[in-house]
Structures are given as structure tokens and as C-alpha cells.
Design a protein around this motif. Sequence first.
Motif, mmCIF file in Angstrom:
data_model
loop_
_atom_site.group_PDB
_atom_site.id
_atom_site.type_symbol
_atom_site.label_atom_id
_atom_site.label_comp_id
_atom_site.label_asym_id
_atom_site.label_seq_id
_atom_site.Cartn_x
_atom_site.Cartn_y
_atom_site.Cartn_z
ATOM 1 N N UNK A 1 19.047 40.479 34.891
ATOM 2 C CA UNK A 1 19.086 41.864 35.374
ATOM 3 C C UNK A 1 20.501 42.414 35.530
ATOM 4 N N UNK A 2 21.515 41.546 35.505
ATOM 5 C CA UNK A 2 22.900 42.035 35.576
ATOM 6 C C UNK A 2 23.859 40.922 35.174
ATOM 7 N N UNK A 3 24.951 41.339 34.557
ATOM 8 C CA UNK A 3 26.066 40.450 34.234
ATOM 9 C C UNK A 3 27.322 41.254 34.529
ATOM 10 N N UNK A 4 28.140 40.771 35.456
ATOM 11 C CA UNK A 4 29.304 41.561 35.857
ATOM 12 C C UNK A 4 30.328 40.691 36.587
ATOM 13 N N UNK A 5 31.473 41.253 36.841
ATOM 14 C CA UNK A 5 32.454 40.579 37.681
ATOM 15 C C UNK A 5 32.338 41.136 39.098
ATOM 16 N N UNK A 6 32.895 40.432 40.067
ATOM 17 C CA UNK A 6 32.955 40.905 41.454
ATOM 18 C C UNK A 6 34.376 41.225 41.878
ATOM 19 N N UNK A 7 35.320 40.468 41.374
ATOM 20 C CA UNK A 7 36.669 40.473 41.925
ATOM 21 C C UNK A 7 37.678 40.927 40.885
ATOM 22 N N UNK A 8 38.784 41.430 41.376
ATOM 23 C CA UNK A 8 39.931 41.738 40.533
ATOM 24 C C UNK A 8 41.000 40.694 40.824
ATOM 25 N N UNK A 9 41.753 40.338 39.823
ATOM 26 C CA UNK A 9 42.884 39.407 39.969
ATOM 27 C C UNK A 9 42.472 38.014 40.428
ATOM 28 N N UNK A 10 41.266 37.579 40.031
ATOM 29 C CA UNK A 10 40.857 36.213 40.342
ATOM 30 C C UNK A 10 41.192 35.322 39.151
ATOM 31 N N UNK A 11 41.462 34.073 39.463
ATOM 32 C CA UNK A 11 41.699 33.063 38.433
ATOM 33 C C UNK A 11 40.962 31.804 38.847
#
Length: 133
Positions: free
Chosen positions: A92-102
Motif C-alpha cells: 500500500x505504500x513505499x516511501x522514505x521517512x527521514x532526510x539525511x539518514x545513512x
Amino acid sequence: MAKTLCGELAKILKGEAEQKNDVCMVTREREDLRVTILGHPTHSEMVISLEFSFEPISNRNETLNLAELVLLQEEVNPFLQAIKKSDEIKVSAIHNHWLFEKPRLIYVHLESVQDPVEFAKEVARALKKAGIK
């Protein structure tokens, strides 16, 4: 939902079970992930957990099954190829949550109405195909 069934689902998914009212929640931390956000290490469950819920549906032997899974970018395609073999489970969804994560983390959401044990087994198989033990 019976506590014994909730425990069985947690065992299949290699997680910890928690029963809240009639909802079985299973959480599994990705202990293999070493994540930083904005350059700072994090072990937050919000970042590194696989989360599942199983909720009974009136007058049926099936449950509403939901999942939010944290995957490394390179695990996404093998996982999706494996989970697409299920006729019941919808992505139902594919996405990121965070910015600048490694490293780069991708979150995949699943939903189905089916036997909860079958859902757990199918997701466990797909996670294994993606290299998540």
C-alpha cells in the motif's frame, strides 16, 4: 485475538508480541542496521523496527493484517518480487521517512485480510528472500 495466536505470530516474524484489547502487535527491531540521522547514531524504534498488527474481523476467521517494514534500499526489490507472489497481500505504500539518514532507508507498508498465520509466513519468506534473517 488469543494470546497464544499472538505469540505464534511473533515467533514466525521473529519479534515481540504485545496484546492491546483485541489487537495483536508484533515488533521486531532490525539489529543489523547502524543508522545515523543528521550525522547522529540512532537506535529509535521509529527508525529501525518492523511493525505488524493483526486485528480480528467480526464473524470471520481472518484478520486485518497491517505491516510497516524498514528496508535498506537494496532490499526493496528482492522483497517486492517475493511478496508479489501472494494473491492476498497488497503493497500500500513505499516511501522514505527521514532526510539525511545513512544508510538510505525505505519503508514498505502491507495490508491484507486473510488468515494471520499465512500472512506472517508469507512476509517472513519475503523478508528472507531480501536477505533479512
